[in-house]
Scaffold this active site. Sequence first.
Site, PDB file in Angstrom:
ATOM      1  N   HIS A  56       1.008  -1.345   0.198  1.00 14.76           N
ATOM      2  CA  HIS A  56      -0.498   0.055  -0.086  1.00 14.76           C
ATOM      3  C   HIS A  56       1.035   1.083  -0.480  1.00 14.76           C
ATOM      4  O   HIS A  56       0.557   2.071  -0.604  1.00 14.76           O
ATOM      5  CB  HIS A  56      -1.274   0.129   1.652  1.00 14.76           C
ATOM      6  CG  HIS A  56      -2.126  -0.853   1.158  1.00 14.76           C
ATOM      7  ND1 HIS A  56      -3.310  -1.078  -0.307  1.00 14.76           N
ATOM      8  CD2 HIS A  56      -2.647  -2.761   2.007  1.00 14.76           C
ATOM      9  CE1 HIS A  56      -3.363  -2.003   0.494  1.00 14.76           C
ATOM     10  NE2 HIS A  56      -3.776  -3.297   1.478  1.00 14.76           N
ATOM     11  N   ARG A 105     -22.003  19.515  -2.844  1.00  8.08           N
ATOM     12  CA  ARG A 105     -23.175  18.295  -1.927  1.00  8.08           C
ATOM     13  C   ARG A 105     -23.576  18.799  -0.760  1.00  8.08           C
ATOM     14  O   ARG A 105     -22.481  18.705  -0.148  1.00  8.08           O
ATOM     15  CB  ARG A 105     -22.665  16.952  -2.704  1.00  8.08           C
ATOM     16  CG  ARG A 105     -23.906  15.993  -1.928  1.00  8.08           C
ATOM     17  CD  ARG A 105     -23.692  14.832  -2.867  1.00  8.08           C
ATOM     18  NE  ARG A 105     -21.853  14.143  -1.581  1.00  8.08           N
ATOM     19  CZ  ARG A 105     -21.545  13.051  -2.060  1.00  8.08           C
ATOM     20  NH1 ARG A 105     -21.403  12.469  -2.935  1.00  8.08           N
ATOM     21  NH2 ARG A 105     -20.452  13.039  -1.218  1.00  8.08           N
ATOM     22  N   GLU A 115     -27.934   7.648  -6.891  1.00  8.74           N
ATOM     23  CA  GLU A 115     -27.362   6.144  -6.598  1.00  8.74           C
ATOM     24  C   GLU A 115     -27.732   5.341  -5.957  1.00  8.74           C
ATOM     25  O   GLU A 115     -26.941   5.193  -4.941  1.00  8.74           O
ATOM     26  CB  GLU A 115     -25.955   7.298  -5.908  1.00  8.74           C
ATOM     27  CG  GLU A 115     -26.302   8.322  -5.235  1.00  8.74           C
ATOM     28  CD  GLU A 115     -25.376   8.671  -4.141  1.00  8.74           C
ATOM     29  OE1 GLU A 115     -24.209   9.101  -4.142  1.00  8.74           O
ATOM     30  OE2 GLU A 115     -26.069   9.666  -3.571  1.00  8.74           O
ATOM     31  N   ASN A 146     -20.165   5.483  -7.804  1.00  8.34           N
ATOM     32  CA  ASN A 146     -20.080   4.407  -6.934  1.00  8.34           C
ATOM     33  C   ASN A 146     -20.710   4.014  -6.377  1.00  8.34           C
ATOM     34  O   ASN A 146     -20.655   2.943  -5.864  1.00  8.34           O
ATOM     35  CB  ASN A 146     -19.358   5.310  -6.207  1.00  8.34           C
ATOM     36  CG  ASN A 146     -18.315   6.641  -7.260  1.00  8.34           C
ATOM     37  OD1 ASN A 146     -17.900   6.471  -7.808  1.00  8.34           O
ATOM     38  ND2 ASN A 146     -17.647   7.367  -6.813  1.00  8.34           N
ATOM     39  N   ASP A 147     -21.855   4.664  -5.858  1.00  8.18           N
ATOM     40  CA  ASP A 147     -22.665   4.010  -4.955  1.00  8.18           C
ATOM     41  C   ASP A 147     -24.115   3.078  -6.288  1.00  8.18           C
ATOM     42  O   ASP A 147     -24.292   2.280  -5.339  1.00  8.18           O
ATOM     43  CB  ASP A 147     -23.745   5.177  -4.300  1.00  8.18           C
ATOM     44  CG  ASP A 147     -22.559   5.479  -2.956  1.00  8.18           C
ATOM     45  OD1 ASP A 147     -22.097   4.444  -2.294  1.00  8.18           O
ATOM     46  OD2 ASP A 147     -22.547   6.477  -2.298  1.00  8.18           O
ATOM     47  N   ARG A 180     -18.261  -1.151  -2.280  1.00  5.45           N
ATOM     48  CA  ARG A 180     -17.591  -0.535  -2.646  1.00  5.45           C
ATOM     49  C   ARG A 180     -16.421  -0.272  -1.700  1.00  5.45           C
ATOM     50  O   ARG A 180     -15.475   0.057  -2.774  1.00  5.45           O
ATOM     51  CB  ARG A 180     -17.791   1.072  -3.654  1.00  5.45           C
ATOM     52  CG  ARG A 180     -18.673   1.586  -2.120  1.00  5.45           C
ATOM     53  CD  ARG A 180     -18.863   3.289  -2.180  1.00  5.45           C
ATOM     54  NE  ARG A 180     -18.078   4.133  -2.399  1.00  5.45           N
ATOM     55  CZ  ARG A 180     -18.611   4.966  -2.602  1.00  5.45           C
ATOM     56  NH1 ARG A 180     -19.519   5.590  -2.910  1.00  5.45           N
ATOM     57  NH2 ARG A 180     -17.697   6.342  -3.479  1.00  5.45           N
ATOM     58  N   CYS A 227     -20.443  11.601 -11.942  1.00  5.82           N
ATOM     59  CA  CYS A 227     -20.000  12.006 -11.030  1.00  5.82           C
ATOM     60  C   CYS A 227     -18.971  11.193 -10.490  1.00  5.82           C
ATOM     61  O   CYS A 227     -17.789  11.282  -8.925  1.00  5.82           O
ATOM     62  CB  CYS A 227     -20.067  13.245  -9.966  1.00  5.82           C
ATOM     63  SG  CYS A 227     -21.415  12.400  -8.815  1.00  5.82           S
TER      64      CYS A 227
HETATM   65  C1  PEP Z   1     -21.178   8.099  -6.027  1.00  2.25           C
HETATM   66  O1  PEP Z   1     -21.857   7.444  -5.200  1.00  2.25           O
HETATM   67  O2  PEP Z   1     -20.461   7.716  -7.327  1.00  2.25           O
HETATM   68  C2  PEP Z   1     -20.541   9.248  -5.558  1.00  2.25           C
HETATM   69  C3  PEP Z   1     -20.161  10.140  -5.955  1.00  2.25           C
HETATM   70  O3  PEP Z   1     -20.726   9.619  -4.526  1.00  2.25           O
HETATM   71  P1  PEP Z   1     -19.513   9.433  -3.468  1.00  2.25           P
HETATM   72  O4  PEP Z   1     -18.392   8.557  -3.832  1.00  2.25           O
HETATM   73  O5  PEP Z   1     -19.490  10.808  -2.158  1.00  2.25           O
HETATM   74  O6  PEP Z   1     -19.856   8.616  -2.605  1.00  2.25           O
HETATM   75 MG    MG Z   2     -22.000   8.608  -2.791  1.00  6.76          MG
END
Ligand code: PEP
Ligand code: MG
Length: 626
Positions: free
Chosen positions: A234, A377, A483, A506-507, A517, A554
């Site tokens: 790491h 946000r 998300e 991501n979520d 994740r 995003c």
């Molecule tokens: C996502 O979930 O894709 C996002 C942009 O929000 P975060 O990564 O902050 O949860």
């Molecule tokens: Mg998110």
Amino acid sequence: MKHSKQGTERATADSGRRAHTKERPHSLETRTEQVLTGESIGVGVAIGPAFVVREDPAPDLRERLSSLDRDEEEGRFRDAVIRSISQLGKLQARLALLPEDSQFEIGSLLDVYRRMLGPSRLQRGVIRRIAEGLSAEVAVFEETEALAQASHPPQGARAGSGEDAAAARRRADEFREIGRRLLRNLTRTPFLTLRGMPDGAILVTESLRPSDAALIDPSRVAAVVSEEGGATGHTAIMLRALGIPAVLAVAGALDAVAGGAQVVVDGDRGRIVVDPAHDTLVEARGAVATYAQDRQKLGRMRRLSSKLASGEKVLLQANLELPAELPLIAQSGAAGIGLLRTEFLFINSEELPDETTQFELYASLVEAMGADTTTIRVLDWGGEKPSEALERAGLSTLGETPNPALGLRGIRLLLKHPALLETQLAAILRASAVGPLQVLLPMVTVAEEITAARDIYERVARRLRRKGVALAETLPPFGAMIETPAAALTAGVLAHHADFLAIGTNDLTMYALAADRASADAASLYDARHPAVLRMIADVVNAALQHRTPVSLCGEIAGDPALAPLLVGLGLRSLSMTASAVPRVKQVIRSVRYEECVRLGRRVLAETDSRAIMKVLQEFGNAEVG
Ligand code: PEP
Ligand code: MG
């Protein structure tokens, strides 16, 4: 004086140190350069004076054996846990500076540490040992050592297959690392300190933990040499991500390098040269220049417009997780901030940030973006990120909920504690007088969450106006993140209630695939290229277009150059990503035509599994390069 390259190379007697010397017969001082080798981690070459750091000795565990007030010991242990969690939170906040794969890698490691500090076997074990009469220090040491040995027994080094044994060793290291952190917090022993280090120096140390590496400022440290570590650990990933040349596992480095000695660190070849000869220096300077030129080339992308080869504009913005990233945004050529994660305000502080503190920060970012929009946000906190401030305010659900990702996260928490939301919205509204911004709600699953939050938003705006506070003439756009599968499948309804949508893949990937994740165990399942995720993205974009609601994406995939043509093909015209990814994504955007992207989008949506999708993307990429 010109030095010739007639020096002789010879191995030292101590070949175990893998060192050899090259004498310079023409030098008046007869200085001898010394070459030591180790593991290469890449990222170019650096030259500078050595700054040698030896770690403070480990605390003496016997010292506190006499202090046996159990409540006091348990209290001290709990304090050390809170301090450790807060330190890991600070490290987490630094992750945004790293490229996507490193963020994932280091993020999962930090997550493992945090889980260990939660209501875990480790915690129960330490408390049991304290109850048996041990001091907090001894209890921590014995428990983490017992867990480490259970994961990877000493005789187990030879047992098990390569990968299994390596995973077990890593697990044992994780227990020992968290044990060291707790011990240092219990005994208030400082962590690696770079105080007094001159800018541009080469840090030479015995070992560098990932958590220490994360705190290194790449603009101050020219390179790192460490006696321990390896290319795939790491620490290496962290240093690579920060762009710091380094050679790890250099045996005998501390003995061989005197403080202040000139050192060449060749991170590509995995070697360091102490007191380099003239020719070695000339060669090293050439390598430093070439590396800088390569980076410069990418830097030029900054000034080029972000348009497809067929002329259509694609907005590329940056995600910002820490104000410290602001210079990176300017360098990247991003057109504004597409996602300002405000969690850092809450994670790294002991008190909840008040309206003025928040306003000053938002206003400074909005001002720095000039005419480009900043999307702020509101707090997306859900128990999985430790926050001392929320903890103290009694708003934390950390450790209380078995499944934080499915609990009171994001907008749910804010609507349960509207005072938090009101303060944040008031600060954002005040910053709207400074420049263009938008407000974004996290973790929306039903339209009522948008309408309830909007009611608060409008009420706060009315109150501020009544008090004569300057705000933007028209209220900034109020958007929702998509998300969760629920939001994606009802995107049309949400698009009706929101002024814009931002897809957080991501979520969305996590919830759609039921794959955490941040869990290494689920890493092979977590894939945003899964047809389920891609179809949801396409559907959300279509729903937004039908409602004429602007939509952006995003999540981390926005910063993957290999996916940019696909995202455009699915209808997106606005992407927000880690700042460092902007130049490469722009390079790809400028090289592809709209029709090609649409064809790619159709081909991908026709596929039924990630592997086939990867193949289609690869073929597209190869055709582009070829
Ligand atoms: C996502 O979930 O894709 C996002 C942009 O929000 P975060 O990564 O902050 O949860
Ligand atoms: Mg998110």
